[in-house]
Write a protein that holds these residues in place. Structure first.
Motif, PDB file in Angstrom:
ATOM      1  N   HIS A  77       0.811  -1.395   0.101  1.00 59.17           N
ATOM      2  CA  HIS A  77      -0.160   0.095   0.337  1.00 59.17           C
ATOM      3  C   HIS A  77       0.849   1.196  -0.192  1.00 59.17           C
ATOM      4  N   PRO A  78       1.735   1.545  -1.215  1.00 52.66           N
ATOM      5  CA  PRO A  78       2.418   2.928  -1.198  1.00 52.66           C
ATOM      6  C   PRO A  78       1.675   3.978  -1.162  1.00 52.66           C
ATOM      7  N   LEU A  79       2.105   4.880  -0.463  1.00 53.95           N
ATOM      8  CA  LEU A  79       1.795   6.215  -0.031  1.00 53.95           C
ATOM      9  C   LEU A  79       2.203   7.175  -0.736  1.00 53.95           C
ATOM     10  N   ALA A  80       1.333   8.172  -1.518  1.00 54.81           N
ATOM     11  CA  ALA A  80       1.943   9.105  -2.584  1.00 54.81           C
ATOM     12  C   ALA A  80       2.517  10.295  -2.032  1.00 54.81           C
ATOM     13  N   SER A  81       1.815  10.749  -0.564  1.00 53.53           N
ATOM     14  CA  SER A  81       2.107  12.008  -0.118  1.00 53.53           C
ATOM     15  C   SER A  81       2.747  11.627   1.585  1.00 53.53           C
ATOM     16  N   VAL A  82       4.080  11.696   1.793  1.00 57.54           N
ATOM     17  CA  VAL A  82       4.484  11.777   3.024  1.00 57.54           C
ATOM     18  C   VAL A  82       5.313  12.998   3.390  1.00 57.54           C
ATOM     19  N   MET A  83       4.774  13.446   4.379  1.00 57.00           N
ATOM     20  CA  MET A  83       5.803  14.718   4.635  1.00 57.00           C
ATOM     21  C   MET A  83       6.295  14.718   6.358  1.00 57.00           C
ATOM     22  N   THR A  84       7.497  15.024   6.461  1.00 55.49           N
ATOM     23  CA  THR A  84       8.100  15.158   7.505  1.00 55.49           C
ATOM     24  C   THR A  84       7.663  16.415   8.538  1.00 55.49           C
ATOM     25  N   GLN A  85       7.807  16.333   9.908  1.00 51.54           N
ATOM     26  CA  GLN A  85       7.737  17.508  10.664  1.00 51.54           C
ATOM     27  C   GLN A  85       9.033  17.807  11.422  1.00 51.54           C
ATOM     28  N   PRO A  86       9.665  18.924  11.313  1.00 53.22           N
ATOM     29  CA  PRO A  86      10.733  18.994  12.095  1.00 53.22           C
ATOM     30  C   PRO A  86      10.820  18.609  13.551  1.00 53.22           C
ATOM     31  N   VAL A  87      11.975  17.935  14.027  1.00 52.04           N
ATOM     32  CA  VAL A  87      12.087  17.393  15.052  1.00 52.04           C
ATOM     33  C   VAL A  87      13.421  18.122  15.733  1.00 52.04           C
ATOM     34  N   LEU A  99       7.624   2.774  -8.414  1.00 49.92           N
ATOM     35  CA  LEU A  99       6.542   2.139  -8.260  1.00 49.92           C
ATOM     36  C   LEU A  99       6.460   1.026  -9.267  1.00 49.92           C
ATOM     37  N   ASP A 100       5.972  -0.115  -9.286  1.00 50.95           N
ATOM     38  CA  ASP A 100       5.963  -1.059 -10.161  1.00 50.95           C
ATOM     39  C   ASP A 100       4.641  -0.828 -10.823  1.00 50.95           C
ATOM     40  N   LYS A 101       3.665  -0.144 -10.118  1.00 50.81           N
ATOM     41  CA  LYS A 101       2.408   0.221 -10.701  1.00 50.81           C
ATOM     42  C   LYS A 101       2.045   1.579 -10.213  1.00 50.81           C
ATOM     43  N   PRO A 102       2.081   2.533 -11.461  1.00 50.43           N
ATOM     44  CA  PRO A 102       1.831   3.946 -11.056  1.00 50.43           C
ATOM     45  C   PRO A 102       0.490   4.100 -10.085  1.00 50.43           C
ATOM     46  N   LEU A 103       0.603   5.302  -9.304  1.00 51.66           N
ATOM     47  CA  LEU A 103      -0.704   5.508  -8.813  1.00 51.66           C
ATOM     48  C   LEU A 103      -1.227   6.791  -9.288  1.00 51.66           C
ATOM     49  N   GLU A 104      -2.374   7.071  -8.885  1.00 55.38           N
ATOM     50  CA  GLU A 104      -3.081   8.229  -9.607  1.00 55.38           C
ATOM     51  C   GLU A 104      -3.556   9.147  -8.427  1.00 55.38           C
ATOM     52  N   HIS A 106      -4.868  13.291  -7.706  1.00 58.51           N
ATOM     53  CA  HIS A 106      -5.668  14.400  -8.149  1.00 58.51           C
ATOM     54  C   HIS A 106      -5.338  14.655  -9.749  1.00 58.51           C
ATOM     55  N   GLY A 107      -5.614  13.390 -10.381  1.00 58.43           N
ATOM     56  CA  GLY A 107      -5.531  13.442 -11.734  1.00 58.43           C
ATOM     57  C   GLY A 107      -4.115  13.537 -12.449  1.00 58.43           C
ATOM     58  N   GLU A 108      -3.247  13.138 -11.380  1.00 54.58           N
ATOM     59  CA  GLU A 108      -1.757  13.073 -11.839  1.00 54.58           C
ATOM     60  C   GLU A 108      -1.201  11.777 -11.630  1.00 54.58           C
ATOM     61  N   LYS A 109      -0.485  10.979 -12.608  1.00 53.50           N
ATOM     62  CA  LYS A 109       0.374  10.005 -12.352  1.00 53.50           C
ATOM     63  C   LYS A 109       1.446  10.050 -11.270  1.00 53.50           C
ATOM     64  N   ILE A 110       1.518   9.112 -10.309  1.00 51.17           N
ATOM     65  CA  ILE A 110       2.773   9.100  -9.574  1.00 51.17           C
ATOM     66  C   ILE A 110       3.573   7.863  -9.608  1.00 51.17           C
ATOM     67  N   THR A 111       4.843   8.062 -10.018  1.00 47.59           N
ATOM     68  CA  THR A 111       5.496   6.792 -10.459  1.00 47.59           C
ATOM     69  C   THR A 111       6.557   6.341  -9.516  1.00 47.59           C
ATOM     70  N   GLU A 112       6.687   7.049  -8.487  1.00 42.65           N
ATOM     71  CA  GLU A 112       7.376   7.068  -7.126  1.00 42.65           C
ATOM     72  C   GLU A 112       6.583   7.230  -5.650  1.00 42.65           C
ATOM     73  N   ALA A 113       7.070   6.673  -4.762  1.00 38.81           N
ATOM     74  CA  ALA A 113       6.682   6.808  -3.557  1.00 38.81           C
ATOM     75  C   ALA A 113       7.470   6.655  -2.488  1.00 38.81           C
ATOM     76  N   VAL A 114       7.316   7.200  -1.280  1.00 42.61           N
ATOM     77  CA  VAL A 114       8.378   6.828  -0.077  1.00 42.61           C
ATOM     78  C   VAL A 114       8.397   5.642   0.399  1.00 42.61           C
ATOM     79  N   SER A 115       9.583   5.021   0.326  1.00 41.50           N
ATOM     80  CA  SER A 115       9.744   3.684   0.857  1.00 41.50           C
ATOM     81  C   SER A 115      10.358   4.039   2.303  1.00 41.50           C
TER      82      SER A 115
END
Length: 258
Positions: A77-87, A99-104, A106-115
């Motif tokens: 279950h890849p996640l297209a959006s991952v943001m850190t908060q300063p610690v 990604l083996d299979k792109p995610l969609e 907001h109408g855009e194709k995401i080809t990579e995700a945070v691992s």
């Protein structure tokens, strides 16, 4: 002291010792349940939506500090959006993978995700007897899963490494090093926290069009009203001017006759 009193005293001492040992055993057995790396959401983590989560990292050692934390994300279950908060006192590094299979999204194709996200201490880290929270913003959460299982690797400054990577098996006792698991809940009926559907987006577009038409009509009516007012004022001005000229001519004639 009588023999009976001495016997009672010995029995009381034994009970006290046994009670203390039992309490210590319970305490020792309960520590691991509270000491492992865990993840919880601020509020609810709704399926299809976004959530802010905290990875809680307690220090289990008495003579060493945690100076590094690695969180690996589930590949299923890849996640297209991952943001850190300063610690404060820590540096975060975000690693992405193709990604083996792109995610969609907001109408855009995401080809990579945070691992993976890695936090490294700039100073003392998580010292003995303390814990630290590491927040992340995640989304969009999967709609076809009830939980997300992460893998955490905790490193100490004495080079000890603890891998919190064992998934919880249904109906079985908690493993020795359980993986941090985020429970997902169903999105509310009003869609709060969930990604907008195609129909919702189309309805929003139609509402925007109607609002634009309404604004245009208002502007046109206002312009027409302004033009009408200007015309009336112009006619009034002409009438007043003509009346003034006529009054001047009549006054001149009266003076000439007199």
């Amino acid at each position: 002291m009588s023999a009976l009193s001495a016997l009672s005293s010995v029995k009381a001492s034994r009970v006290s010792v046994i009670g203390g040992v039992a309490a210590s055993a319970v305490l020792l057995l309960s520590v691991p349940a509270f000491a492992h790396v865990s993840v919880t959401a601020e509020g609810e983590a709704a399926k299809g939506g976004y959530a802010t989560v905290n990875f809680k990292v307690p220090n289990e050692q008495d003579d060493a500090s945690t100076n590094k934390l690695e969180i690996s994300f589930p590949k299923k279950h890849p996640l297209a959006s991952v943001m850190t908060q300063p610690v404060p006192g820590w540096t975060a590094k975000v690693t992405k993978s193709k990604l083996d299979k792109p995610l969609e999204m907001h109408g855009e194709k995401i080809t990579e995700a945070v691992s993976k996200v890695t936090w490294t201490a700039d100073g003392k880290g998580v010292e003995p007897g303390t814990f630290q929270k590491f927040p992340l913003s995640l989304g969009a959460l999967p709609e076809d899963a009830d939980e997300l299982v992460f893998k955490a690797v905790q490193t100490y400054d004495n080079k000890d490494v603890v891998r919190w990577i064992e998934p919880q098996q249904k109906g079985q006792e908690e493993p020795e090093h359980p993986a941090p698991t985020l429970a997902l809940v169903a999105a509310s009926e009003d869609g709060h926290g969930a990604a907008a559907s195609h129909d919702d987006k189309e309805d929003a577009k139609e509402d925007a069009k109607e609002d634009a038409k309404s604004d245009h009509k208002s502007e046109t009516a206002s312009a027409d009203s302004s033009d009408s007012t200007a015309r009336v004022l112009g006619i009034v001005g002409i009438v007043v001017g003509a009346a003034g000229v006529a009054f001047g001519v009549l006054s001149g004639r009266r003076r000439a006759n007199s």
